[in-house]
Design an enzyme around this catalytic site. Structure first.
Site, short mmCIF file in Angstrom:
data_model
loop_
_atom_site.label_atom_id
_atom_site.label_comp_id
_atom_site.label_asym_id
_atom_site.label_seq_id
_atom_site.Cartn_x
_atom_site.Cartn_y
_atom_site.Cartn_z
N GLY A 37 -6.51 35.39 62.01
CA GLY A 37 -6.83 34.09 62.61
C GLY A 37 -5.60 33.19 62.70
O GLY A 37 -4.75 33.19 61.82
N LYS A 38 -5.57 32.41 63.79
CA LYS A 38 -4.46 31.46 63.97
C LYS A 38 -4.59 30.24 63.07
O LYS A 38 -3.68 29.42 63.01
CB LYS A 38 -4.38 31.03 65.44
CG LYS A 38 -3.70 32.06 66.31
CD LYS A 38 -3.16 31.47 67.59
CE LYS A 38 -4.28 31.22 68.57
NZ LYS A 38 -3.78 30.83 69.91
N LYS A 39 -5.73 30.09 62.40
CA LYS A 39 -5.85 29.04 61.39
C LYS A 39 -4.69 29.15 60.40
O LYS A 39 -4.12 28.16 59.97
CB LYS A 39 -7.22 29.19 60.70
CG LYS A 39 -7.34 28.57 59.34
CD LYS A 39 -7.60 27.10 59.46
CE LYS A 39 -7.97 26.44 58.15
NZ LYS A 39 -7.39 26.99 56.96
N ASP A 40 -4.36 30.40 60.02
CA ASP A 40 -3.18 30.65 59.17
C ASP A 40 -2.04 31.07 60.10
O ASP A 40 -1.67 32.23 60.17
CB ASP A 40 -3.51 31.75 58.15
CG ASP A 40 -4.63 31.32 57.22
OD1 ASP A 40 -4.45 30.36 56.48
OD2 ASP A 40 -5.72 31.94 57.28
N HIS A 61 -14.51 33.86 60.09
CA HIS A 61 -14.31 35.31 59.90
C HIS A 61 -15.20 36.09 60.86
O HIS A 61 -14.76 37.08 61.45
CB HIS A 61 -14.70 35.73 58.48
CG HIS A 61 -13.86 35.14 57.39
ND1 HIS A 61 -14.33 34.18 56.52
CD2 HIS A 61 -12.58 35.40 57.01
CE1 HIS A 61 -13.38 33.88 55.66
NE2 HIS A 61 -12.31 34.59 55.93
N ALA A 70 -11.89 28.75 64.39
CA ALA A 70 -13.25 28.22 64.56
C ALA A 70 -13.32 26.84 63.89
O ALA A 70 -12.74 26.65 62.81
CB ALA A 70 -14.25 29.16 63.93
N ARG A 81 -12.13 27.22 51.72
CA ARG A 81 -11.87 26.09 50.82
C ARG A 81 -12.73 24.87 51.12
O ARG A 81 -12.85 23.98 50.27
CB ARG A 81 -10.41 25.68 50.90
CG ARG A 81 -9.53 26.77 50.36
CD ARG A 81 -8.26 26.16 49.91
NE ARG A 81 -7.44 27.19 49.32
CZ ARG A 81 -6.16 27.08 49.12
NH1 ARG A 81 -5.54 25.98 49.48
NH2 ARG A 81 -5.48 28.05 48.57
N GLN A 140 -1.12 37.04 45.88
CA GLN A 140 -0.78 35.90 46.72
C GLN A 140 -1.21 34.57 46.11
O GLN A 140 -1.12 33.54 46.77
CB GLN A 140 -1.35 36.08 48.13
CG GLN A 140 -2.85 35.98 48.27
CD GLN A 140 -3.31 36.46 49.64
OE1 GLN A 140 -3.30 37.66 49.93
NE2 GLN A 140 -3.74 35.54 50.50
O1 PAF Z 1 -5.97 35.42 55.27
C1 PAF Z 1 -6.43 36.01 54.27
O2 PAF Z 1 -7.63 35.96 53.99
C2 PAF Z 1 -5.50 36.80 53.38
O3 PAF Z 1 -4.25 36.20 53.28
C3 PAF Z 1 -5.35 38.28 53.79
C4 PAF Z 1 -4.70 38.42 55.15
C5 PAF Z 1 -6.73 38.94 53.81
C6 PAF Z 1 -4.49 39.04 52.77
O4 PAF Z 1 -5.04 38.99 51.48
#
Ligand code: PAF
Length: 274
Positions: free
Chosen positions: A144-147, A33, A173, A184, A57
């Site tokens: 981030g491209k991690k997700d 982050h 990273a 996690r 989510q």
């Molecule tokens: O990647 C995340 O941490 C979350 O999915 C986000 C983009 C902050 C939305 O809650």
């Protein structure tokens, strides 16, 4: 650095300033982050980071209540990397009534891979990110491209809804042993942490197979999954996709290999552009 807990405070803090660069997060921050926040700082202008654990989510069986809330520590870290304003609303502030208006991203992008194993996940992500964009009104937002899939889903949302924000990717990273940084990782026991870099290694194995001239993608994917299974993982998928839209690739398309697998109780994801 200011911390705003309400939309009214946020608007007041931003009044008269140029539109900020924005990094949305769920807190429990790590170096991944902070790298995104530094990247936002390099764009010039104010840097806003949101910290909000978004119930929408999480599925009922997922770790919403267990998700670490570490606001004081997060703020210390953010201040040190040049964040100007933290937006940390509570649920009553962001969802004063049940959020019944939602953003539904297209199934062909959002119901595959993560969306297949976490139904409704991207509806929750898109809905909160649209709402956060309305609150913060950023010029640029960094994800981030991690997700990887999340990045593409949100980029598509911004394009198709003509939102006045530029979506910029941030590099993943990694720890020195290759493990992608993730909140996690904190759930992993000592032995699991030692095993965890095998997910990134499995992706490297897929890359090596392609480099060596193998062309049957299904065979390559199945082998990577089998290797993980033999080591005690429970993989959800290892999948080679077209980078642009995560559909099945045609010859010559730039590729990304994406993986999700459980190690003990912890589900990790990673990907590699090939
Ligand atoms: O990647 C995340 O941490 C979350 O999915 C986000 C983009 C902050 C939305 O809650």
């Amino acid at each position: 650095m200011r911390v705003a807990h309400t939309v009214a405070d946020l608007r007041q803090a931003l009044a008269g300033a140029e539109p900020p660069a924005f990094v949305p997060t769920m807190g429990n921050l790590h170096e991944g982050h902070l790298q995104l926040v530094r990247q936002a700082g390099e764009l010039g202008g104010p840097v806003v980071v949101s910290i909000f654990v978004n119930r929408l989510q999480f599925q009922p069986h997922e770790d919403f209540d267990r998700y670490p809330r570490t606001l004081a520590r997060d703020c210390e870290q953010l201040e040190a990397v040049g964040c100007t304003l933290v937006f940390a609303p509570d649920e009553a502030e962001l969802y004063p009534r049940p959020q019944t208006y939602k953003v539904h991203p297209p199934a062909q992008l959002a119901d595959i891979l993560e969306g297949e194993f976490r139904p409704g996940f991207f509806v929750g992500v898109c809905t909160v990110v649209l709402k956060l964009f309305q609150c913060v009104q950023p010029r640029v937002a960094i994800f981030g491209k991690k997700d990887y899939q999340q990045f593409l889903v949100l980029k598509g949302m911004v394009e198709q809804l003509a939102l006045p924000v530029e979506v910029v990717p941030g590099e993943t990273a990694r720890a020195p042993d290759g493990l992608a940084l993730s909140s996690r990782n904190g759930y992993l026991g000592e032995a699991e942490r030692a095993e965890a870099p095998q997910l990134a290694l499995a992706l490297r194995g897929v890359q090596a197979a392609l480099k060596a001239g193998e062309r049957d993608l299904a065979v390559i994917e199945a082998r990577a999954m089998a290797t993980l299974r033999q080591r005690g993982w429970v993989p959800d998928y290892v999948s080679l996709r077209r980078r642009a839209d995560l559909q099945k690739p045609a010859a010559g398309d730039p590729l990304v290999v994406l993986a999700a697998a459980k190690l003990g109780k912890t589900r990790l994801i990673d990907n590699l552009e090939i």
